[in-house]
Design a protein around this motif. Sequence first.
Motif, mmCIF file in Angstrom:
data_model
loop_
_atom_site.group_PDB
_atom_site.id
_atom_site.type_symbol
_atom_site.label_atom_id
_atom_site.label_comp_id
_atom_site.label_asym_id
_atom_site.label_seq_id
_atom_site.Cartn_x
_atom_site.Cartn_y
_atom_site.Cartn_z
ATOM 1 N N LEU A 135 0.835 -1.204 0.000
ATOM 2 C CA LEU A 135 0.000 0.000 0.000
ATOM 3 C C LEU A 135 0.869 1.254 0.000
ATOM 4 C CD1 LEU A 135 -2.296 -1.993 0.632
ATOM 5 C CD2 LEU A 135 -3.085 -0.446 2.428
ATOM 6 N N GLY A 136 1.880 1.242 0.868
ATOM 7 C CA GLY A 136 2.712 2.439 1.047
ATOM 8 C C GLY A 136 3.379 2.877 -0.250
ATOM 9 N N HIS A 137 3.936 1.931 -0.990
ATOM 10 C CA HIS A 137 4.643 2.356 -2.207
ATOM 11 C C HIS A 137 3.676 2.864 -3.263
ATOM 12 C CE1 HIS A 137 3.798 -1.176 -4.684
ATOM 13 N NE2 HIS A 137 4.623 -0.752 -5.608
ATOM 14 N N MET A 138 2.433 2.318 -3.266
ATOM 15 C CA MET A 138 1.425 2.866 -4.183
ATOM 16 C C MET A 138 1.021 4.279 -3.756
ATOM 17 S SD MET A 138 1.143 0.625 -6.481
ATOM 18 C CE MET A 138 0.308 1.914 -7.368
ATOM 19 N N ALA A 139 0.990 4.514 -2.438
ATOM 20 C CA ALA A 139 0.643 5.855 -1.944
ATOM 21 C C ALA A 139 1.688 6.871 -2.393
ATOM 22 C CB ALA A 139 0.530 5.841 -0.420
ATOM 23 N N VAL A 140 2.947 6.457 -2.396
ATOM 24 C CA VAL A 140 3.995 7.376 -2.850
ATOM 25 C C VAL A 140 3.787 7.695 -4.330
ATOM 26 C CG1 VAL A 140 6.473 7.681 -3.226
ATOM 27 C CG2 VAL A 140 5.666 6.520 -1.155
ATOM 28 N N LYS A 141 3.599 6.659 -5.138
ATOM 29 C CA LYS A 141 3.474 6.876 -6.584
ATOM 30 C C LYS A 141 2.231 7.701 -6.930
ATOM 31 C CE LYS A 141 5.920 2.742 -8.140
ATOM 32 N NZ LYS A 141 6.129 1.897 -9.301
ATOM 33 N N ILE A 142 1.101 7.322 -6.324
ATOM 34 C CA ILE A 142 -0.148 8.023 -6.646
ATOM 35 C C ILE A 142 -0.112 9.441 -6.070
ATOM 36 C CG2 ILE A 142 -2.643 8.016 -6.141
ATOM 37 C CD1 ILE A 142 -2.570 4.958 -6.652
ATOM 38 N N GLY A 143 0.399 9.575 -4.844
ATOM 39 C CA GLY A 143 0.520 10.907 -4.229
ATOM 40 C C GLY A 143 1.388 11.827 -5.073
ATOM 41 N N LYS A 144 2.497 11.328 -5.565
ATOM 42 C CA LYS A 144 3.376 12.163 -6.404
ATOM 43 C C LYS A 144 2.657 12.557 -7.696
ATOM 44 C CE LYS A 144 6.635 13.696 -5.857
ATOM 45 N NZ LYS A 144 6.727 15.037 -5.192
ATOM 46 N N ARG B 40 13.736 5.767 -6.962
ATOM 47 C CA ARG B 40 12.854 5.064 -7.895
ATOM 48 C C ARG B 40 11.378 5.409 -7.700
ATOM 49 N NH1 ARG B 40 13.992 -0.715 -7.334
ATOM 50 N NH2 ARG B 40 11.856 -1.026 -6.648
ATOM 51 N N LEU B 41 10.941 5.466 -6.425
ATOM 52 C CA LEU B 41 9.514 5.715 -6.194
ATOM 53 C C LEU B 41 9.187 7.208 -6.265
ATOM 54 C CD1 LEU B 41 8.845 3.234 -3.241
ATOM 55 C CD2 LEU B 41 8.596 2.832 -5.691
ATOM 56 N N GLY B 42 10.194 8.042 -6.050
ATOM 57 C CA GLY B 42 9.976 9.490 -6.208
ATOM 58 C C GLY B 42 9.527 10.221 -4.952
ATOM 59 N N ALA B 43 9.680 9.578 -3.767
ATOM 60 C CA ALA B 43 9.315 10.292 -2.532
ATOM 61 C C ALA B 43 10.231 11.498 -2.355
ATOM 62 C CB ALA B 43 9.458 9.352 -1.334
ATOM 63 N N ASP B 44 9.709 12.515 -1.655
ATOM 64 C CA ASP B 44 10.517 13.731 -1.449
ATOM 65 C C ASP B 44 11.423 13.602 -0.234
ATOM 66 O OD1 ASP B 44 9.306 15.610 -3.538
ATOM 67 O OD2 ASP B 44 7.542 14.812 -2.519
ATOM 68 N N HIS B 45 10.929 12.920 0.813
ATOM 69 C CA HIS B 45 11.705 12.796 2.053
ATOM 70 C C HIS B 45 11.523 11.388 2.601
ATOM 71 C CE1 HIS B 45 11.520 17.182 1.823
ATOM 72 N NE2 HIS B 45 10.206 17.063 1.750
ATOM 73 N N PHE B 46 12.494 10.956 3.388
ATOM 74 C CA PHE B 46 12.433 9.621 3.986
ATOM 75 C C PHE B 46 12.870 9.725 5.445
ATOM 76 C CE2 PHE B 46 13.872 5.427 5.141
ATOM 77 C CZ PHE B 46 13.067 4.550 4.411
ATOM 78 N N VAL B 47 12.050 9.227 6.335
ATOM 79 C CA VAL B 47 12.334 9.329 7.761
ATOM 80 C C VAL B 47 12.284 7.932 8.387
ATOM 81 C CG1 VAL B 47 11.451 10.245 9.957
ATOM 82 C CG2 VAL B 47 11.349 11.649 7.888
ATOM 83 N N VAL B 48 13.283 7.632 9.212
ATOM 84 C CA VAL B 48 13.230 6.384 9.978
ATOM 85 C C VAL B 48 12.423 6.691 11.238
ATOM 86 C CG1 VAL B 48 14.585 4.640 11.188
ATOM 87 C CG2 VAL B 48 15.418 5.610 9.045
ATOM 88 N N VAL C 56 2.301 1.658 -12.234
ATOM 89 C CA VAL C 56 2.039 0.266 -11.836
ATOM 90 C C VAL C 56 2.817 0.003 -10.552
ATOM 91 C CG1 VAL C 56 1.516 -0.796 -14.077
ATOM 92 C CG2 VAL C 56 3.897 -0.526 -13.368
ATOM 93 N N ALA C 57 2.507 -1.115 -9.911
ATOM 94 C CA ALA C 57 3.240 -1.487 -8.698
ATOM 95 C C ALA C 57 4.625 -2.013 -9.087
ATOM 96 C CB ALA C 57 2.464 -2.567 -7.956
ATOM 97 N N ASP C 58 5.580 -1.893 -8.165
ATOM 98 C CA ASP C 58 6.877 -2.562 -8.327
ATOM 99 C C ASP C 58 6.691 -3.981 -7.810
ATOM 100 O OD1 ASP C 58 7.618 0.004 -8.919
ATOM 101 O OD2 ASP C 58 9.496 -0.085 -7.810
ATOM 102 N N VAL C 59 6.857 -4.952 -8.682
ATOM 103 C CA VAL C 59 6.465 -6.312 -8.295
ATOM 104 C C VAL C 59 7.608 -7.313 -8.383
ATOM 105 C CG1 VAL C 59 4.059 -5.953 -8.966
ATOM 106 C CG2 VAL C 59 5.648 -6.883 -10.637
ATOM 107 N N GLU C 60 7.500 -8.336 -7.546
ATOM 108 C CA GLU C 60 8.361 -9.520 -7.675
ATOM 109 C C GLU C 60 7.415 -10.653 -8.050
ATOM 110 O OE1 GLU C 60 11.034 -10.128 -4.322
ATOM 111 O OE2 GLU C 60 11.352 -12.228 -4.889
ATOM 112 N N VAL C 61 7.516 -11.120 -9.283
ATOM 113 C CA VAL C 61 6.579 -12.142 -9.769
ATOM 114 C C VAL C 61 7.091 -13.523 -9.358
ATOM 115 C CG1 VAL C 61 5.461 -13.118 -11.815
ATOM 116 C CG2 VAL C 61 5.904 -10.661 -11.694
#
Length: 442
Positions: A278-287, A309-317, A405-410
């Motif tokens: 869900l989270g990585h789709m939120a980044v892509k769709i949000g961007k 790759r996903l295009g997020a602006d910031h990353f926080v641990v 699209v999602a980043d997938v491991e098939v």
Amino acid sequence: MAIKVQTPTQEQINRDPRAFAIYSSATHGGKTPELKDLKELASKYGNPKAAESLSGESGELAWDTIVQALKAAPSSGFEGAKEVSEYSDGTPAVGLAALDEKSDVVPFKFTRRQPGPDDVHIQILKCGLCHSDLHQLRNEWANTVYPVVPGHEMTGIVTQVGANVTKFKVGQRAGVGCMVDSCRKCDSCKADSEQFCTAPCTFTYNGPASDGSGATTKGGYSDHIVVNEDFVLHVPDNLDLAGAAPLLCAGITVYSPLRHFKLDQPGMKLGVVGLGGLGHMAVKIGKAMGLEVTVFSTSNSKKEEALSRLGADHFVVSKDADQMKELAGTLDGILDTISADHPLPDYIQLLKLDGRIVMLGVPPTPLQLPAGVVIFGRKSVSGSLIGGIAETQEMLDFCGKHNIVADVEVVKADYINKALDRMFKADVKYRFVLDVEASLVQ
Ligand code: NAP
Ligand code: ZN
Ligand code: ZN
């Protein structure tokens, strides 16, 4: 060399829907197949020997020749597999199921209903693995009916339509998400929010079927499905079917609250908590909506590609108290996608005045929320469940337009338990997709 392939009759399609679906997915949009593409397709999904002998000398291939080339040996593990027949006149299906809450996912045979006049028969090609599958496989929501065949992120090809069907044609790409029916009459259904149908809606798996059969619905970890056309989605032509599958749940689940709560205004600051499916789709769709997106993750391991790759602006641990404090009061909205227990106040303090956190993850135990955390700053805690069917189509079209699209491991069926285990450990970038066409063959 481009080749002309004989158009199959409906009878020929019904005889071997898998071959038709594989062929149609490779040639969708009216592409003329090249002989070398057909050979490649056959050696990937079919019979490599028959693939070698495919010849375009006559300039035309009979449909039966294509079927022979795409025919694969039945998948192993199904001899002696548990079998349940809920429809006496139904069609046999092969799938993967958990037989009880301690069980691994294992080969399983069952029946699907015959398509009725309003139904679409879909040969499934790909199916995403959602964390909700895992919660239900392990009965973490205490409502699982076994055997359970999970899967609510499927894409495939329409192979049969009922007499009344108007929205789909045989050969088209199709998607099915979390619901397969609803009452169509209640206020929620009338408001295009079928997921909140008061009847309630029929979930794609682990729910009572709405056809009066007494059957339990079975999902996309299987070779085909029969669904009322109102709950089938069109998959845009430019999207890869494996990458598009997770849009049917992960994609709509993040798209819907952004639209509904008006967190989609360009320039808004969005927090995405948990960088999984869900989270990585939120980044892509949000961007794509023009938002400034900050990811909150449990470790640094996903930082590099979240930003590049996903295009997020910031990353926080999220464990870094200093970084979290620095961002206090800065976000308009947060989508919380964490699947396990976690402290809410840490995230709510990140919101601006009137900010909103939307709970999407469904941890098995109740969340703790001290009232003061929302009183100061007039903040809101909301929830959101997938999205309605019209909105799901809107999301798919949005993703088609923005090439998302999602980043997938098939993975193949024999890797399913390992994949589920890795998902539990957050070791996936970012969605496993089951290669149904390659590994669930009757
Ligand atoms: P997923 O791919 O497994 O991602 C969940 C992410 O949560 C992980 O990647 C991890 O992100 C984080 N996480 C996991 N365990 C954690 C822990 N103990 N503490 C902190 N963070 C943790 O799952 P998903 O498929 O995206 O689904 C997420 C949740 O949404 C599930 O509960 C699922 O059932 C639910 N869901 C709800 C809806 C709805 O309609 N509301 C629809 C679909 C799914 P990091 O590695 O970045 O820390
Ligand atoms: Zn899901
Ligand atoms: Zn309803």
